[in-house]
Design a protein around this motif. Structure first.
Motif, PDB file in Angstrom:
ATOM      1  N   UNK A 314      50.309  40.977  60.645  1.00  0.00           N
ATOM      2  CA  UNK A 314      49.404  42.025  59.680  1.00  0.00           C
ATOM      3  C   UNK A 314      50.298  43.138  59.273  1.00  0.00           C
ATOM      4  N   UNK A 315      50.255  43.602  57.938  1.00  0.00           N
ATOM      5  CA  UNK A 315      50.881  44.694  57.385  1.00  0.00           C
ATOM      6  C   UNK A 315      49.923  45.378  56.774  1.00  0.00           C
ATOM      7  N   UNK A 316      49.148  46.319  57.447  1.00  0.00           N
ATOM      8  CA  UNK A 316      47.759  46.998  57.026  1.00  0.00           C
ATOM      9  C   UNK A 316      48.439  48.128  56.012  1.00  0.00           C
ATOM     10  N   UNK A 317      49.583  48.374  56.096  1.00  0.00           N
ATOM     11  CA  UNK A 317      50.022  49.577  55.011  1.00  0.00           C
ATOM     12  C   UNK A 317      50.742  48.901  53.904  1.00  0.00           C
ATOM     13  N   UNK A 318      50.630  47.500  53.788  1.00  0.00           N
ATOM     14  CA  UNK A 318      51.435  46.784  52.828  1.00  0.00           C
ATOM     15  C   UNK A 318      52.778  46.692  52.697  1.00  0.00           C
ATOM     16  N   UNK A 319      53.695  46.981  51.591  1.00  0.00           N
ATOM     17  CA  UNK A 319      54.994  46.907  51.618  1.00  0.00           C
ATOM     18  C   UNK A 319      55.279  46.192  50.280  1.00  0.00           C
ATOM     19  N   UNK A 320      56.446  45.684  50.253  1.00  0.00           N
ATOM     20  CA  UNK A 320      57.187  45.165  48.809  1.00  0.00           C
ATOM     21  C   UNK A 320      55.994  43.846  48.537  1.00  0.00           C
ATOM     22  N   UNK A 321      55.836  43.032  49.477  1.00  0.00           N
ATOM     23  CA  UNK A 321      54.899  41.782  49.102  1.00  0.00           C
ATOM     24  C   UNK A 321      53.584  42.087  48.208  1.00  0.00           C
ATOM     25  N   UNK A 322      53.034  43.332  48.550  1.00  0.00           N
ATOM     26  CA  UNK A 322      51.782  43.823  48.239  1.00  0.00           C
ATOM     27  C   UNK A 322      52.138  44.395  46.839  1.00  0.00           C
ATOM     28  N   UNK A 323      53.105  45.164  46.609  1.00  0.00           N
ATOM     29  CA  UNK A 323      53.657  45.716  45.330  1.00  0.00           C
ATOM     30  C   UNK A 323      53.817  44.702  44.504  1.00  0.00           C
ATOM     31  N   UNK A 324      54.287  43.508  45.032  1.00  0.00           N
ATOM     32  CA  UNK A 324      54.670  42.596  43.899  1.00  0.00           C
ATOM     33  C   UNK A 324      53.447  41.696  43.463  1.00  0.00           C
ATOM     34  N   UNK A 325      52.441  41.527  44.395  1.00  0.00           N
ATOM     35  CA  UNK A 325      51.318  41.063  44.179  1.00  0.00           C
ATOM     36  C   UNK A 325      50.411  41.813  42.993  1.00  0.00           C
ATOM     37  N   UNK A 326      50.366  43.157  43.248  1.00  0.00           N
ATOM     38  CA  UNK A 326      49.567  43.875  42.353  1.00  0.00           C
ATOM     39  C   UNK A 326      50.340  44.059  40.860  1.00  0.00           C
ATOM     40  N   UNK A 327      51.928  43.859  40.934  1.00  0.00           N
ATOM     41  CA  UNK A 327      52.626  43.952  39.950  1.00  0.00           C
ATOM     42  C   UNK A 327      52.283  42.690  38.935  1.00  0.00           C
ATOM     43  N   UNK A 328      52.311  41.613  39.695  1.00  0.00           N
ATOM     44  CA  UNK A 328      51.942  40.432  38.793  1.00  0.00           C
ATOM     45  C   UNK A 328      50.508  40.292  38.489  1.00  0.00           C
ATOM     46  N   UNK A 329      49.670  40.728  39.189  1.00  0.00           N
ATOM     47  CA  UNK A 329      48.186  40.863  38.659  1.00  0.00           C
ATOM     48  C   UNK A 329      47.921  41.737  37.339  1.00  0.00           C
ATOM     49  N   UNK A 330      48.413  42.904  37.648  1.00  0.00           N
ATOM     50  CA  UNK A 330      48.296  43.820  36.421  1.00  0.00           C
ATOM     51  C   UNK A 330      49.056  42.888  35.110  1.00  0.00           C
ATOM     52  N   UNK A 331      50.090  42.414  35.084  1.00  0.00           N
ATOM     53  CA  UNK A 331      50.747  41.676  34.147  1.00  0.00           C
ATOM     54  C   UNK A 331      50.028  40.801  33.302  1.00  0.00           C
ATOM     55  N   UNK A 332      49.337  39.742  34.302  1.00  0.00           N
ATOM     56  CA  UNK A 332      48.744  38.857  33.937  1.00  0.00           C
ATOM     57  C   UNK A 332      47.342  39.156  32.965  1.00  0.00           C
ATOM     58  N   UNK A 333      46.599  39.929  33.847  1.00  0.00           N
ATOM     59  CA  UNK A 333      45.605  40.285  33.204  1.00  0.00           C
ATOM     60  C   UNK A 333      45.387  41.299  32.226  1.00  0.00           C
ATOM     61  N   UNK A 334      46.424  42.038  32.138  1.00  0.00           N
ATOM     62  CA  UNK A 334      46.571  43.082  30.814  1.00  0.00           C
ATOM     63  C   UNK A 334      46.859  42.204  29.730  1.00  0.00           C
ATOM     64  N   UNK A 335      47.543  41.075  29.858  1.00  0.00           N
ATOM     65  CA  UNK A 335      48.064  40.124  28.741  1.00  0.00           C
ATOM     66  C   UNK A 335      46.797  39.209  28.344  1.00  0.00           C
ATOM     67  N   UNK A 336      45.858  39.094  29.343  1.00  0.00           N
ATOM     68  CA  UNK A 336      44.716  38.211  29.012  1.00  0.00           C
ATOM     69  C   UNK A 336      43.774  39.060  28.227  1.00  0.00           C
ATOM     70  N   UNK A 337      43.585  40.279  28.545  1.00  0.00           N
ATOM     71  CA  UNK A 337      42.557  41.109  27.699  1.00  0.00           C
ATOM     72  C   UNK A 337      42.978  41.287  26.493  1.00  0.00           C
ATOM     73  N   UNK A 338      44.458  41.571  26.528  1.00  0.00           N
ATOM     74  CA  UNK A 338      44.695  41.978  24.947  1.00  0.00           C
ATOM     75  C   UNK A 338      44.680  40.688  24.013  1.00  0.00           C
ATOM     76  N   UNK A 339      44.890  39.525  24.633  1.00  0.00           N
ATOM     77  CA  UNK A 339      44.574  38.065  23.754  1.00  0.00           C
ATOM     78  C   UNK A 339      43.440  38.143  23.336  1.00  0.00           C
ATOM     79  N   UNK A 340      42.453  38.580  24.496  1.00  0.00           N
ATOM     80  CA  UNK A 340      40.851  38.375  24.055  1.00  0.00           C
ATOM     81  C   UNK A 340      40.159  39.813  23.721  1.00  0.00           C
TER      82      UNK A 340
END
Length: 690
Positions: A314-340
């Protein structure tokens, strides 16, 4: 008795481990129960790493009555042959040499939780005694250690006579095993010279970690046996659904989407020092592969439940994998909201991270050889290349989900976009509302509730808000408080059960709305800790069952809607006394007043007084509520900083209280019925107010 002899062999063995004993916090974080549990995780994780490699499908953990703990597995067993560079057996190398093990270079483990090679040796160094048995090559091999030093004990107790090896160590053969049987058994006693007196193995924490590991390693069975009580208790965990099942288990709310699995991998190169056959460390460029597996699920609530793991650690304080997850999540959902944007009526508003994370339950796992952690406690992943790999996998998989033509996928992605946009609009509206509802200055009229007895100070750090149960207690508390820095807010009985109520019902409830308004920092995701008007919020209720119920209701309100207050350590529970004992003193000496806070403490006090021949006024006064105290008694025992006791509410306390409250007061009837049936035999009738 330990021998006083100290030969060159001792120096060679203890040279590295002495640093561990001198600075244990550097390796295990602390020397209290948290550090003790960390030592146990180090041993368990070694067995789990074997299971990850396909060796062994069961791990047994036994908590013995003498304070020791034993971990057994049926994996390959620690190597017993001689390691050529040191001339020592593999068992002795693992338990006495720092940075030694089979997890360097990827030869024995493709991806493992242990990677620094210090786990087993650190546990050994911090143990008064450690026994290891290995089933391998048709034999059972055994070795014992005393504070990191190999030798022989005269019997099974850590206090028995210990004779260290002087010339060379001996890995004893103590039995035979059937052909093909392999495994390791490790039992150790934590060193009282290192750990604090109150350090103990916590069964609930151990069970939680075992359940978590069983989710992360499908097919692995973990059995915990607690023999510290008169009746031994045994619990077993095994799950075959993997992290999808884990996400469903963690989710606190109803589903908006199914649990989606996002999987993929990527490669990267890094330059690392590699140990050569000559013993030299040579910088070498190696190619690594990182596997990513994510389970995501959005629910109807706004709470975010995130668990991240690297090689099942467990990595309760996150790290680079959690940063990458949030980065990808933000990119996709912002793009989808803009398209719709037209359908969603977004305008020029822009999504923020909190809008997307609201109601999200995610289990994020990555597996890679030799990950870089920040410190031995492995709470933060530091490998830089993992960020982009995880971001790419999440972007690719989520984009494919939104592009899917399946009816279920199209319906769920549409609902998800609606939810995210509604969260964004709610945030913007709340921010605009907050701007118009800033705390009034002394020259403006106050909009605070009339029943609030506020304090005079403007120093937030010094101010305290007492939430008082009932108007009768309020009258006494007004005289008992220090009005310079202590404010009082009365509530009428039991507030709304916010666990079952909607947000609109909660805000429409007079008591809940008053508490939120008085604290002045908003609620939910828009809560602003810096705007809170008080440095401490103290829940002051009667010391009875109803008072405990009220505290639980208030605690649930803070946990669900003002959680940063708990996370910052600002929420407390007052501890009023249950009894007042007037001890008689001889002659003209004034009598002594003693307060007790439980029935057990009262009986102990009276027994002590009787033994010393002292008397007390009968009957002993038992407070049925705060209103029975006069102002001086309430101030002395509960409100005055000089003599009071406060219990700080920690986040885990709130989580536990909320879980119990959901069980007892939530919408699900079946679990409550099962709980009542299972617990009926343990009912203590004396604890029920009649």
């Amino acid at each position: 008795m330990v021998t006083a002899e100290y030969s060159a062999h001792h120096l060679q063995v203890l040279e590295g481990l002495e640093a561990v004993r001198k600075r244990p916090g550097m390796y295990i974080g602390s020397t209290d129960s948290r550090g003790l549990m960390h030592c146990l995780w180090e041993i368990i994780d070694n067995s789990v790493d074997e299971a990850l490699g396909g060796y062994g499908s069961r791990i047994d953990i036994v908590l013995h009555p003498d304070g020791s703990v034993e971990v057994r597995d049926r994996a390959r067993g620690i190597p017993v042959d001689i390691e050529p560079r040191t001339g020592l057996s593999g068992v002795e190398v693992v338990f006495t040499k720092l940075h030694a093990g089979g997890k360097f270079g990827g030869g024995s483990y493709a991806a493992s939780g242990g990677l620094h090679g210090v786990g087993a040796s650190v546990v050994n160094a911090l143990s008064e005694r450690l026994d290891v048995e290995v089933d391998r090559d048709g034999k059972t091999w055994a070795m014992s250690f005393h504070r990191g030093e190999p030798g022989v004990f005269s019997n099974g107790s850590p206090a028995s006579t210990f004779t260290p090896f002087e010339e060379r160590s001996e890995l004893r053969v103590v039995g035979k095993t059937a052909r093909g049987v392999t495994g390791t058994r490790i039992r150790y006693w934590a060193d009282p010279q290192i750990f604090t007196k109150d350090a103990a193995f916590h069964l609930d924490e151990l069970e939680q970690r075992a359940r978590q590991t069983a989710f992360l390693v499908p097919g692995l069975e973990i059995v915990i046996r607690d023999e510290r009580t008169d009746v031994a208790a045994e619990t077993s965990y095994r799950f075959d659904g993997g992290i999808s099942e884990f996400a469903e288990f963690l989710a606190p709310d109803g589903a908006v989407t199914d649990t989606w699995r996002l999987t993929g991998s990527g490669t990267f190169t890094e330059t690392v020092p590699v140990l050569q056959a000559t013993g030299a460390m040579v910088p070498t460029e190696v190619e690594r592969e990182c596997h990513v597996d994510v389970a995501v699920r959005w629910g109807t609530g706004y709470e975010t439940v995130a668990r991240s793991f690297v090689n099942i650690i467990a990595t309760p304080k996150g790290g680079t994998h959690q940063q990458g997850f949030e980065l990808g999540l933000m990119k996709v959902l912002r793009s989808q909201v803009e398209q719709n944007a037209r359908r969603l009526k977004v305008g020029n508003d822009r999504l923020e991270k909190d809008d997307i994370l609201a109601g999200l339950t995610v289990v994020l796992t990555v597996r890679l050889p030799e990950p870089q952690f920040e410190g031995q406690t492995k709470e933060v992943l530091g490998t830089p290349a993992v960020r982009q790999i995880v971001a790419n996998v999440v972007t690719s998989e989520l984009t494919a989900r939104f592009a899917s033509t399946r009816r279920d996928d199209k319906a769920q992605t549409a609902l998800l976009l609606d939810k995210i946009v509604s969260e964004m609009k709610a945030r913007i509206s709340a921010r605009a509302h907050k701007e118009t509802q800033r705390r009034k200055t002394a020259l403006e009229s106050s909009s605070l509730p009339t029943k609030l007895a506020d304090c005079r100070t403007n120093d937030v750090a010094q101010s305290e808000l007492f939430i008082v149960e009932g108007d009768s207690a309020l009258g006494t508390a007004k005289h008992a408080r220090n009005s310079e820095y202590q404010a009082l807010l009365p509530i009428r009985g039991k507030i709304l059960n916010v666990q079952k109520a909607s947000i609109s019902d909660m805000l429409g409830n007079a008591e809940c709305a008053s508490i939120i308004q008085v604290i002045g920092a908003g609620s939910g995701r828009t809560f602003d800790l810096e705007s809170a008007r008080y440095g401490k919020v103290i829940l002051m209720s009667d010391a009875d069952v109803d008072g405990a119920h009220i505290r639980t209701l208030l605690l649930t309100l803070f946990f669900r809607y003002m959680r940063p207050l708990i996370e910052d350590g600002r929420v407390y529970a007052a501890v009023p006394p249950l009894h007042r004992v007037i001890v008689q003193n001889p002659g003209s000496k004034p009598n002594e007043t003693v307060y007790t806070y439980s029935e057990q403490e009262l009986h102990g006090l009276l027994a002590k007084l009787s033994k010393s021949g002292r008397t007390w006024h009968e009957p002993v006064q038992r407070y049925k509520g705060l209103g029975e105290m006069d102002a001086e008694q309430l101030a002395t025992t509960t409100m005055d900083r000089a003599g009071r006791t406060l219990r700080r509410v920690r986040l885990e306390d709130a989580e536990a209280a909320t879980a119990v409250f959901e069980l007892l007061m939530g919408n699900e009837v079946a679990p409550r019925r099962d709980f009542i049936i299972d617990s009926s035999a343990r009912l203590d009738r004396e604890r029920i107010d009649v």
